[in-house]
Structure formats: structure tokens, C-alpha cells
Write an enzyme that holds these catalytic residues in place. Structure first.
Site, mmCIF file in Angstrom:
data_model
loop_
_atom_site.group_PDB
_atom_site.id
_atom_site.type_symbol
_atom_site.label_atom_id
_atom_site.label_comp_id
_atom_site.label_asym_id
_atom_site.label_seq_id
_atom_site.Cartn_x
_atom_site.Cartn_y
_atom_site.Cartn_z
ATOM 1 N N ASP A 130 -9.878 -24.079 3.618
ATOM 2 C CA ASP A 130 -10.747 -24.092 2.431
ATOM 3 C C ASP A 130 -10.427 -25.311 1.571
ATOM 4 O O ASP A 130 -10.399 -25.242 0.333
ATOM 5 C CB ASP A 130 -10.605 -22.806 1.634
ATOM 6 C CG ASP A 130 -11.880 -22.455 0.865
ATOM 7 O OD1 ASP A 130 -12.956 -22.911 1.276
ATOM 8 O OD2 ASP A 130 -11.796 -21.733 -0.149
ATOM 9 N N GLY A 148 -10.491 -24.448 -6.794
ATOM 10 C CA GLY A 148 -10.238 -25.117 -5.522
ATOM 11 C C GLY A 148 -8.886 -25.785 -5.408
ATOM 12 O O GLY A 148 -8.265 -26.196 -6.394
#
Length: 417
Positions: free
Chosen positions: A307, A326
Site C-alpha cells: 500500500d 498514507g
């Protein structure tokens, strides 16, 4: 380029004849020409000999972001693929978190062209809906023909259940793969971390596990009605694992992934309000981590992804509530997984997933094209800025003790070492 790998230990569970054996491997013009106990070096050949050097079939990452186009200050495709290669990955799936989003065949062609000639193969996803706005389906068939391997509105849940129903029905004509991000936005509200004891103590707005699980329940009901292929990316809770396990036992064609950092960190790391730990889905608790690890081991979770999400410092070094979500993850993925699962299981985990995208799985055997990851599984170190090759430095693994050093890859006739 001709390469001789000397006395390397092969980790390839799919090849019991060579698995865990030490061999020399001769590669000529990108193809494995010979595997033997001893191969003499020839003239004009690159010889690689390192203590405890291991090799395996090339690793696969099912979820990366590089920024380009639109966010090149975070990461370009060129540097992103270079980072992936140095991190041991021969294949990566590129998410749709760009500006503009890839919602037509020209966009897919641009991404495919940008990845040409690199050691690491780039496999782009296309957006499920036009502009990833969740209103109208994008040009799915045209994008599939242009090279898109699935369809995803990156990190944007599809609130319109009927649109998901239509998408799953439509793609069956060309065996397309539909993604649905597991988040009910109404339940999540303005939350940005896991709802629980930590969020309460810190005064942060929480996202309950229910927000993920309720969306998964809806999506699985729709899948049971329509048929087709559904992928649920980056699940994070114990009950999500159970829901998907039950659905698979019923025969539904559903796959799922989880992110490396959701196997490693709990929401306890939020106590310093460090925005590098702000992710979506959020970091959960120990019970969730135990269930996710079990799900990876028993195959309920089909593959683990980095990811990888580079984010420029201006979006991270602000108040926690306003910081972007993130973390980067390519450089730390092997060290984290190897610390949790051990080398053999980690290789199995990192070589899973290609089958869901109809991508060829590499093999270490004579006559095969060389697609190989090179690493030492035993070296322990503290992950630091010096280990980061990404343009952005927002790593959730900084200062973590990891086990396993990656040297690079051999792929597409190129050596990155």
C-alpha cells in the site's frame, strides 16, 4: 547481460527439487541457462557472490502509488519503479490515485508506456467510475483492452450499491476484476483513527470497525446476487477476515488483501500524534493483527501489499486532523514480513497474487526467463532514512527493527543490485 550467481540458496516452495538447495545459476540474455552445484565463470560475465545470498521467484506487490501524473513531487513512475526494483519487486500493480485518474484507454496507454523498459513490470489499474466520482461507470472494456488489470476508485468507497451490482454484471463478459474499498462513510463520519481506547484517550475522532465490516457485508451480498469477481483491498479488522472466510466457504469469487503496516503496528503508536502513522484503513489493535496474520497464513487473505503511498512533506507535517493519509512501504516490506513470518513463508506471501490478474508466475528453472529477487533473510537492522529510496520519506517503519536485507532483482534482462 550475462550473470552468474554463485552458491545462492534457492527459496521456491513451488519447486521442491530446488527449494532450500544451494546452487550456481547461470543467466544468459535474460534466460536461466543452467542451474548446477558448480558452474565455472566465463569471460565477459558478471559474477555475483555474497555470503548468505538467497534468491526466489520475483516478488509481486498488488498495491503501489507513484503520484505521476499530477503528483510528481511525491513520486515519479521512473523513481517508483527503481525503488520497487531495489526493494526486490519484479511486478507491481499501480493504483489509480493520480490526477487525472486513469478512466479511459489513453490513460492506461500512458501508464503502460511510462513503465516500458524498466526492470520492474508495471501493471496499471483503471478507475471503476468516471473521474472516480462514483456516479457513472468508466470505460472498463476499453481500459481492459489497453492493459488495465482491474478497476478501482482508489480509497473511495462506492456508496451506490446498484452501481457495484451493474459493474460486477458487466465485467463478466471479459473476466474483469472489480475493486470495492471497504468503508461505510456514514458510519466512519469524520473519524481518522481506529475507534477505541487510544482514540478516546487522545481525543481523536474514531472510525469503528463496523464502518469496514458493514461495507463488506453489503458487497458480499451483492456479489452473491450478481456473480463476477470482487476484490476487497486492504482489510484491517478481525471480523473482516471472518466475513471473507465465510464468503469463500460459500463459493463466492472474492479475494482480499491487507497492508504490511496493518500486520505490524497497532493504534498505540499514535500516542505521539505522528502523522506518518495516519493511514486508511487505520491501524487497529492487537486482536485485529492476530486475526490478520492468521488470515494470511491460512489463505483467507489472498496476498499482502505494501500500500505504498508517497506523500510530500507539506501534506504530512501539519496538525494530525489535517494530515494526509498514507505511508511508503516498498523498502521495508520484506524486512517487516520476514520478521513476522520467517523467510520461507515470506517468499510464499510475496509471490502470491499474480493469479488474480492473469499474470504469469515466474519460476526458477532452466529455460525460464529470469525473474528473480535477491536477498539475505538474516541481517537485522534499524530501518532509517538511509534505507529509503522513495522521493517522499513518510515511512511508518522508521526506527523499527527489521530482519532481512534486499539486494535487488534480475528481471527483463536487467540486473538491479
Amino acid at each position: 547481460m550475462n550473470i552468474l550467481l554463485k552458491s545462492v540458496k534457492i527459496l521456491d516452495p513451488s519447486n521442491p527439487g530446488l527449494h532450500t538447495k544451494k546452487r550456481d545459476i547461470l543467466i544468459k540474455d535474460g534466460k536461466i541457462e543452467k542451474i548446477a552445484v558448480k558452474i565455472d565463470a566465463e569471460n565477459k560475465i558478471t559474477t555475483i557472490a555474497k555470503r548468505n545470498l538467497h534468491v526466489s521467484p520475483g516478488w509481486f506487490d498488488g498495491a503501489v502509488n507513484f503520484g505521476e501524473p499530477g503528483f510528481e513531487e511525491r513520486e515519479t513512475i521512473a523513481n517508483g519503479l527503481s525503488t520497487a526494483a531495489k526493494s526486490g519487486f519484479t511486478d507491481v500493480v499501480l493504483n489509480t490515485g493520480t490526477n487525472p485518474v486513469p478512466d479511459g484507454s489513453p490513460d492506461i496507454a500512458f501508464l503502460k508506456n511510462a513503465g516500458k523498459g524498466r526492470a520492474t513490470n508495471l501493471h496499471p489499474l483503471g478507475s471503476l467510475t468516471v473521474k472516480s466520482e462514483g456516479r457513472d461507470l468508466a470505460e472498463l472494456y476499453d481500459m481492459k483492452n489497453a492493459g488495465a488489470i482491474g478497476f478501482y476508485d482508489f480509497k473511495k468507497p462506492l456508496s451506490n450499491g446498484n452501481l457495484l451490482k451493474i459493474a460486477l454484471q458487466y465485467v463478466q463478459g471479459f473476466d474483469g476484476l472489480v475493486y470495492s474499498f471497504p468503508l461505510d462513510t456514514q458510519i466512519a463520519g469524520k473519524g481518522n483513527v481506529n475507534e477505541g481506547e487510544v482514540s478516546t484517550k487522545l481525543g481523536l475522532k474514531g472510525i469503528p470497525s463496523l464502518a469496514e465490516e458493514l461495507q463488506i457485508v453489503r458487497d458480499l451480498f451483492i456479489l452473491e446476487y450478481t456473480g463476477g469477481r470482487l476484490h476487497i483491498p486492504t482489510i484491517s479488522t478481525a471480523n473482516s477476515v471472518k466475513l471473507i472466510s465465510d464468503a469463500k466457504r460459500k463459493g463466492l469469487n472474492v479475494s482480499c488483501s491487507t497492508a504490511v503496516h496493518n500486520l505490524w503496528h497497532t493504534d498505540d503508536t499514535l500516542k505521539d500524534f505522528d502523522s506518518d502513522y495516519k493511514t486508511t484503513p487505520p491501524l487497529r489493535n492487537e486482536k485485529d493483527i492476530r486475526a490478520l496474520i492468521k488470515g494470511v497464513k491460512d489463505g483467507t487473505i489472498d496476498f499482502v501489499v505494501t500500500d505504498h503511498m508517497p506523500m510530500n512533506i507539506e501534506r504530512k507535517k501539519v496538525e494530525f486532523d489535517h494530515a494526509a493519509y498514507g505511508t511508503i512501504g516498498l523498502e521495508s516490506a520484506f524486512g517487516a514480513l520476514n520478521s513476522i513470518f520467517g523467510a520461507e513463508a515470506t517468499v510464499d506471501i510475496l509471490t502470491r497474487g499474480r493469479e488474480y490478474y492473469a499474470l504469469e508466475k515466474p519460476e526458477i528453472k532452466e529455460g525460464a526467463m529470469a525473474s528473480i529477487s535477491l536477498f539475505d533473510p538474516d541481517e537485522t537492522y534499524i530501518f532509517a532514512q538511509e534505507h529509503i529510496n522513495s522521493t517522499s520519506k513518510n515511512s511508518i517503519f522508521l526506527n523499527s527493527e527489521l530482519k532481512g536485507k534486499v539486494y535487488g532483482i534480475i528481471n527483463n534482462g536487467q540486473l538491479i543490485f
